[in-house]
Design a protein around this motif. Sequence first.
Motif, PDB file in Angstrom:
ATOM      1  N   TYR A   1       0.891  -1.301   0.019  1.00  0.00           N
ATOM      2  CA  TYR A   1      -0.061   0.034  -0.067  1.00  0.00           C
ATOM      3  C   TYR A   1       1.067   1.174  -0.223  1.00  0.00           C
ATOM      4  N   PRO A   2       0.842   1.952  -1.357  1.00  0.00           N
ATOM      5  CA  PRO A   2       2.017   3.056  -1.412  1.00  0.00           C
ATOM      6  C   PRO A   2       1.292   4.080  -0.242  1.00  0.00           C
ATOM      7  N   GLY A   3       2.280   4.878   0.445  1.00  0.00           N
ATOM      8  CA  GLY A   3       1.816   5.987   1.270  1.00  0.00           C
ATOM      9  C   GLY A   3       1.409   5.603   2.787  1.00  0.00           C
ATOM     10  N   LEU A   4       1.030   4.288   2.957  1.00  0.00           N
ATOM     11  CA  LEU A   4       0.523   3.838   4.155  1.00  0.00           C
ATOM     12  C   LEU A   4       1.651   3.543   5.185  1.00  0.00           C
ATOM     13  N   ALA A   5       1.543   4.474   6.295  1.00  0.00           N
ATOM     14  CA  ALA A   5       2.422   4.040   7.417  1.00  0.00           C
ATOM     15  C   ALA A   5       2.248   2.779   8.162  1.00  0.00           C
ATOM     16  N   HIS A   6       2.642   3.170   9.451  1.00  0.00           N
ATOM     17  CA  HIS A   6       2.585   1.816  10.323  1.00  0.00           C
ATOM     18  C   HIS A   6       1.033   1.947  10.988  1.00  0.00           C
ATOM     19  N   SER A   7       0.259   1.408  10.207  1.00  0.00           N
ATOM     20  CA  SER A   7      -1.461   1.379  10.501  1.00  0.00           C
ATOM     21  C   SER A   7      -2.248   0.630   9.493  1.00  0.00           C
ATOM     22  N   ILE A   8      -3.595   0.414   9.952  1.00  0.00           N
ATOM     23  CA  ILE A   8      -4.329  -0.298   8.951  1.00  0.00           C
ATOM     24  C   ILE A   8      -5.486   0.555   8.438  1.00  0.00           C
ATOM     25  N   ASN A   9      -5.655   0.564   7.299  1.00  0.00           N
ATOM     26  CA  ASN A   9      -6.810   1.404   6.495  1.00  0.00           C
ATOM     27  C   ASN A   9      -7.772   0.558   6.204  1.00  0.00           C
ATOM     28  N   ASN A  10      -9.048   1.261   5.914  1.00  0.00           N
ATOM     29  CA  ASN A  10     -10.245   0.522   5.567  1.00  0.00           C
ATOM     30  C   ASN A  10     -10.179  -0.346   4.502  1.00  0.00           C
ATOM     31  N   GLU A  11      -9.379  -0.074   3.372  1.00  0.00           N
ATOM     32  CA  GLU A  11      -9.145  -0.810   2.143  1.00  0.00           C
ATOM     33  C   GLU A  11      -8.612  -2.195   2.688  1.00  0.00           C
ATOM     34  N   GLU A  12      -7.491  -2.102   3.323  1.00  0.00           N
ATOM     35  CA  GLU A  12      -6.850  -3.170   3.891  1.00  0.00           C
ATOM     36  C   GLU A  12      -7.894  -4.207   4.458  1.00  0.00           C
ATOM     37  N   LEU A  13      -8.873  -3.774   5.441  1.00  0.00           N
ATOM     38  CA  LEU A  13      -9.806  -4.446   6.018  1.00  0.00           C
ATOM     39  C   LEU A  13     -10.881  -5.012   5.266  1.00  0.00           C
ATOM     40  N   HIS A  14     -11.356  -3.970   4.283  1.00  0.00           N
ATOM     41  CA  HIS A  14     -12.350  -4.429   3.320  1.00  0.00           C
ATOM     42  C   HIS A  14     -11.785  -5.635   2.542  1.00  0.00           C
ATOM     43  N   HIS A  15     -10.673  -5.807   2.121  1.00  0.00           N
ATOM     44  CA  HIS A  15      -9.849  -6.993   1.439  1.00  0.00           C
ATOM     45  C   HIS A  15      -9.879  -8.018   2.307  1.00  0.00           C
ATOM     46  N   LEU A  16      -9.392  -7.958   3.501  1.00  0.00           N
ATOM     47  CA  LEU A  16      -9.549  -9.075   4.370  1.00  0.00           C
ATOM     48  C   LEU A  16     -10.988  -9.634   4.579  1.00  0.00           C
ATOM     49  N   GLU A  17     -12.011  -8.821   4.608  1.00  0.00           N
ATOM     50  CA  GLU A  17     -13.361  -9.489   4.693  1.00  0.00           C
ATOM     51  C   GLU A  17     -13.623 -10.317   3.534  1.00  0.00           C
ATOM     52  N   SER A  18     -13.334  -9.927   2.077  1.00  0.00           N
ATOM     53  CA  SER A  18     -13.494 -10.569   0.954  1.00  0.00           C
ATOM     54  C   SER A  18     -12.653 -12.003   0.987  1.00  0.00           C
ATOM     55  N   TRP A  19     -11.454 -11.475   1.410  1.00  0.00           N
ATOM     56  CA  TRP A  19     -10.355 -12.716   1.318  1.00  0.00           C
ATOM     57  C   TRP A  19     -11.088 -13.867   2.388  1.00  0.00           C
ATOM     58  N   ILE A  20     -11.390 -13.716   3.434  1.00  0.00           N
ATOM     59  CA  ILE A  20     -11.905 -14.835   4.391  1.00  0.00           C
ATOM     60  C   ILE A  20     -13.320 -15.156   3.928  1.00  0.00           C
TER      61      ILE A  20
END
Length: 253
Positions: free
Chosen positions: A226-245
């Motif tokens: 994730y370009p520009g993302l520092a040491h945190s989690i954003n909604n895009e990551e968690l939405h992807h996790l939801e789909s992945w699971i």
Amino acid sequence: MKKSILLTKPIAVFVATFGITVVFILLSPPNRSSPKPDSMARSFILWLHGLGDSGPANEPIKTLFTSPEFKRTTWSFPSAPFNPVTCNNGPTMTSWFDIYEIPVTADSPKDENGILKAVQNVHAMIDKELAAGTNPSNIFVCGFSQGGALTLASVLLYPRTLGGGAIFSGWVPFNYSIIEHITPEAKKTPIFWSHGIADRTVLFEAGQAGPPFLEKLGISCEFKAYPGLAHSINNEELHHLESWIKTRLRSSS
């Protein structure tokens, strides 16, 4: 004294950035997906927090998972025990195992004894869920930062195939000596790895070293940067996790 201040600064990043994540989750719109028949079996998602954080502080994550597939999902947000942490000059804080330096790099020293002890506790949580009747294919272990490193170790060292392991801003917390302890069944557990390129606490290089490590073991890994993302989690990551699971959940049939 100055050194102590510099060392404590990254710890604040672990907690403060995650607080921002929780706010974003609470403000995100609900998922309006259509209902699904009650054919989904019981599932279990175990979330492991980062250094200095707590389980309850991460519970808002589950509010993002609004798809019908998660109606029978049990979530668990355990808190790490209080331990001295070397990278922060040794004060006691919630920590799954010791971290010797921050930023964490691909070559940072590893507390293998500590990680193996923490893995035993995670395995006990998984065993308890299996005893409750959950199919191992519907058990997912997820974690952020130090919790992500523990997630990787826990799923690789569990003797059975699980639904999956998801690592956010984590790293490989052991050396290749661990290979002999990984069973053929564990190698079938799918891995999802997400890391911000702008991470200055667990460097991107540390996360990027994960997939090659796993490939040498014959383990599949989906990696997203994730370009520009520092040491945190954003909604895009968690939405992807939801789909992945969601695509990996097994029905009751």
